[in-house]
Design a protein around this motif. Structure first.
Motif, PDB file in Angstrom:
ATOM      1  N   TRP A 122       0.829  -1.211   0.000  1.00  0.00           N
ATOM      2  CA  TRP A 122       0.000   0.000   0.000  1.00  0.00           C
ATOM      3  C   TRP A 122       0.858   1.253   0.000  1.00  0.00           C
ATOM      4  N   SER A 123       2.018   1.190   0.633  1.00  0.00           N
ATOM      5  CA  SER A 123       2.936   2.334   0.591  1.00  0.00           C
ATOM      6  C   SER A 123       3.403   2.591  -0.834  1.00  0.00           C
TER       7      SER A 123
ATOM      8  N   SER B 160       0.572   4.047  -2.877  1.00  0.00           N
ATOM      9  CA  SER B 160       0.291   5.430  -2.467  1.00  0.00           C
ATOM     10  C   SER B 160       1.371   6.395  -2.941  1.00  0.00           C
TER      11      SER B 160
ATOM     12  N   ASN C 108      -8.658   6.571   2.973  1.00  0.00           N
ATOM     13  CA  ASN C 108      -8.292   5.269   3.515  1.00  0.00           C
ATOM     14  C   ASN C 108      -8.601   5.154   4.997  1.00  0.00           C
TER      15      ASN C 108
ATOM     16  N   SER D  40     -11.890   6.258  -3.474  1.00  0.00           N
ATOM     17  CA  SER D  40     -10.795   5.586  -2.767  1.00  0.00           C
ATOM     18  C   SER D  40     -11.284   4.965  -1.469  1.00  0.00           C
TER      19      SER D  40
ATOM     20  N   SER E 185     -11.202   1.053  -0.459  1.00  0.00           N
ATOM     21  CA  SER E 185     -10.575   0.639   0.788  1.00  0.00           C
ATOM     22  C   SER E 185     -11.490  -0.270   1.603  1.00  0.00           C
TER      23      SER E 185
ATOM     24  N   ARG F 117      -3.275  -1.527   5.977  1.00  0.00           N
ATOM     25  CA  ARG F 117      -3.585  -0.681   4.824  1.00  0.00           C
ATOM     26  C   ARG F 117      -3.488   0.797   5.206  1.00  0.00           C
TER      27      ARG F 117
ATOM     28  N   VAL G 283      -0.718   3.293   3.616  1.00  0.00           N
ATOM     29  CA  VAL G 283      -1.135   4.451   2.815  1.00  0.00           C
ATOM     30  C   VAL G 283      -0.561   5.734   3.398  1.00  0.00           C
TER      31      VAL G 283
END
Length: 183
Positions: free
Chosen positions: A35-36, A39, A62, A105, A109, A129, A133
């Motif tokens: 997720w990083s 993002s 998120n 988004s 999520s 998550r 994010v």
């Protein structure tokens, strides 16, 4: 080289730097790191002007989606009815908080969290998550800040002047003169 080509090369460089950093995080922490990485690439923009807004929207979306998914976890295990309830809750929260830009988004999520992998604790998926994010958005902002420092500072100053103008717009004529003499 013209400015358009230079901007494109800077964008490529920012994306590659972000990808390398995100991949290192992904290798260390696969769930949150994925997720990083996503993002980072969603928040980095070619000019850097809208990076702050993109990061804010992505983080808020998120948090709404993960929070809703987590709330649903405590009510009942994931099922079609719970997923539909999650969609409605996210839509209502985004409307109430005036986060219409973040709605898609947030919906993604809550769906991703509701259909989490079997064998994992539900709350763990939501927290991974959200943390991934937030970390990715912060990394993207840092990269953008380092590359576009001067233009970001001017954007912040421009925002401040717009806020001051709006604030002064609602004051009485004597009030504006009083605040100017205080300076």
């Amino acid at each position: 080289m013209d400015q358009k080509q230079i901007d494109f090369l800077l964008y490529v460089a920012k994306c590659l730097i972000g990808t390398v950093i995100g991949f290192v995080i992904y290798r260390a922490y696969p769930e949150g790191g994925a997720w990083s990485l996503v993002s980072i690439l969603l928040v980095i923009s070619p000019e850097g002007k809208d990076a702050i807004n993109l990061a804010e929207v992505r983080i808020k979306a998120n948090l709404v989606g993960a929070g809703t998914g987590l709330l649903l976890f405590f009510l009942h295990p994931p099922a079609l009815v719970m997923i539909c309830l999650g969609v409605v809750i996210v839509l209502i929260i985004c409307e109430l908080l005036k986060l219409q830009v973040a709605t898609r988004s947030a919906l993604a999520s809550v769906i991703i969290i509701c259909i989490h992998e079997s064998g994992k604790y539900f709350y763990q998926v939501a927290l991974e998550r959200a943390a991934g994010v937030i970390l990715g958005c912060l990394i993207a902002l840092l990269i953008t800040y380092l590359v576009h420092y001067k233009s970001l500072i001017s954007n912040v100053r421009e925002r401040k002047s717009r806020v001051s103008w709006r604030r002064n717009q609602f004051r009485k004529p004597g009030d504006v003169a009083d605040t100017e003499t205080e300076k």
